[in-house]
Design an enzyme around this catalytic site. Sequence first.
Site, short mmCIF file in Angstrom:
data_model
loop_
_atom_site.label_atom_id
_atom_site.label_comp_id
_atom_site.label_asym_id
_atom_site.label_seq_id
_atom_site.Cartn_x
_atom_site.Cartn_y
_atom_site.Cartn_z
N GLY A 67 0.95 -1.20 0.02
CA GLY A 67 0.07 0.04 0.04
C GLY A 67 1.07 1.33 0.02
O GLY A 67 1.82 1.18 0.85
N ALA A 68 0.57 2.12 -0.86
CA ALA A 68 1.58 3.17 -1.07
C ALA A 68 1.94 4.18 0.08
O ALA A 68 3.00 4.31 0.25
CB ALA A 68 0.90 4.07 -2.14
N GLN A 214 -5.35 -9.03 -2.54
CA GLN A 214 -5.37 -8.13 -1.40
C GLN A 214 -7.00 -7.65 -1.07
O GLN A 214 -7.30 -7.69 0.04
CB GLN A 214 -4.82 -6.84 -1.79
CG GLN A 214 -3.42 -6.76 -2.17
CD GLN A 214 -2.77 -7.24 -3.46
OE1 GLN A 214 -3.59 -7.99 -3.88
NE2 GLN A 214 -1.62 -6.61 -3.69
N ASP A 255 -1.47 4.55 -6.46
CA ASP A 255 0.15 4.35 -6.30
C ASP A 255 0.76 5.67 -6.64
O ASP A 255 1.66 5.80 -6.30
CB ASP A 255 0.60 3.28 -6.82
CG ASP A 255 -0.07 1.81 -6.01
OD1 ASP A 255 0.71 1.46 -5.06
OD2 ASP A 255 -0.99 1.61 -6.34
O1 MRU Z 1 0.72 -3.90 -4.44
P1 MRU Z 1 0.29 -3.46 -3.25
O2 MRU Z 1 -0.82 -4.24 -2.51
O3 MRU Z 1 0.91 -2.55 -2.62
O4 MRU Z 1 -0.97 -2.26 -4.40
C1 MRU Z 1 -1.88 -1.46 -3.42
C2 MRU Z 1 -2.90 -0.49 -4.20
O5 MRU Z 1 -2.72 -0.64 -5.38
C3 MRU Z 1 -3.27 0.42 -3.33
O6 MRU Z 1 -4.78 0.57 -3.90
C4 MRU Z 1 -2.87 1.56 -3.06
O7 MRU Z 1 -1.25 1.51 -2.64
C5 MRU Z 1 -3.46 2.64 -2.21
S1 MRU Z 1 -3.30 2.29 -0.81
C6 MRU Z 1 -3.99 3.58 0.11
#
Ligand code: MRU
Length: 375
Positions: A67-68, A214, A255
């Site tokens: 998550g970003a 996820q 992201d």
């Molecule tokens: O690969 P991940 O699980 O890190 O991807 C996460 C996402 O795409 C989320 O939607 C994004 O990071 C926003 S988190 C608030």
Amino acid sequence: MISVTGLESTVMNASMTSADYRALTRPSGARHVDVIDQRALPHALTTLRIDSTTAAADAIRDMIVRGAPLIGAVGAYGLALSLDADPSDAALARAHALLDAARPTAVNLRWALDRVRARVQPLVPENRAAAAWDEADAIRAEDIEINAAIGRHGLDGLRALPRRKDGVLNVMTHCNAGALATCGFGTATAPLFLAHAEGLPLHVFVSETRPRLQGANLTAWELAQHGIPHTLFVDSASGLLMRRGDVDAVIVGADRVAANGDVCNKIGTYDKALAAQDNGVPFFVALPSPTIDWSLASGEAIPIESRSPDEVLTIVGRGDDGGPARVAITGAGTPAVNFAFDVTPARLVSGYVTERGVARGPAALRALHEPRDDG
Ligand code: MRU
């Protein structure tokens, strides 16, 4: 205690219902942080201790944390840990490069690393570590505030939406942009948590989000922690659900958002935006301002992470012993591609839900957030 590369873990029963879980905690005065091992959810709630820069980089790369915004915060603490060990310029540069290379797409990582470096670079080495811990703490605290504000602005938007089916607001989400993906509240989930808390009749459609699930593993678990009615669906069912009129709105995270409003998020987001457009369903993107990359003119320039094909060729679930079990879903030798993100063009986005308000289009997003020369 189970020790894994500088990470120490504590296993708790994942069915413990408490909506005040935190993906990242720093015990008061500690020179380490504790994180939820998101690979073990929803079957086990495991916390791991991060007490070295390598452990922080590993946790990001191996998606123990993901998550970003959370990736950014863990990166910041990773830099603080390196300065505890060696406050020299050379060590700072090495640690920045190691953490920055952990994952390429979420701009929050580079943003957080650059912010901590800018704070400590002018300082004498002996003062750097304390300043870095302080900056990392500030990044974590601000993220929680920002998400709370996103929640409030998003709630106003949800309240105003027409509900197609028996007075219940049916919202679709993809991947996990929840409290687990941030330092608290989540982005896309923050308005949902507030809407449910105020009694707005709400139901959430959650995509499973192959290949790492996820949605199935994390978002469904979070909604259950909050007691929010929800239904899991296979990623490819989003078009049908919207065409049937089952969905009143879509809300996802991001992201990286380019200066023209193009949105990079979990693979599969673009498909849902196209289906939403085709069925007249509003498509919202919830994002904190650090996720906007003003240096990129359009989404075409966003680096898209490619991860191991094994994530596509196998699937992880709970085995007979209650622990994680990975099984092959195709024949040996089958080639696979595994792009982790895609780009949704700005023309498909109905609104950007940010801490400063809901921006109805790229121009409005720029007006709300573009950095001013006057600081
Ligand atoms: O690969 P991940 O699980 O890190 O991807 C996460 C996402 O795409 C989320 O939607 C994004 O990071 C926003 S988190 C608030």
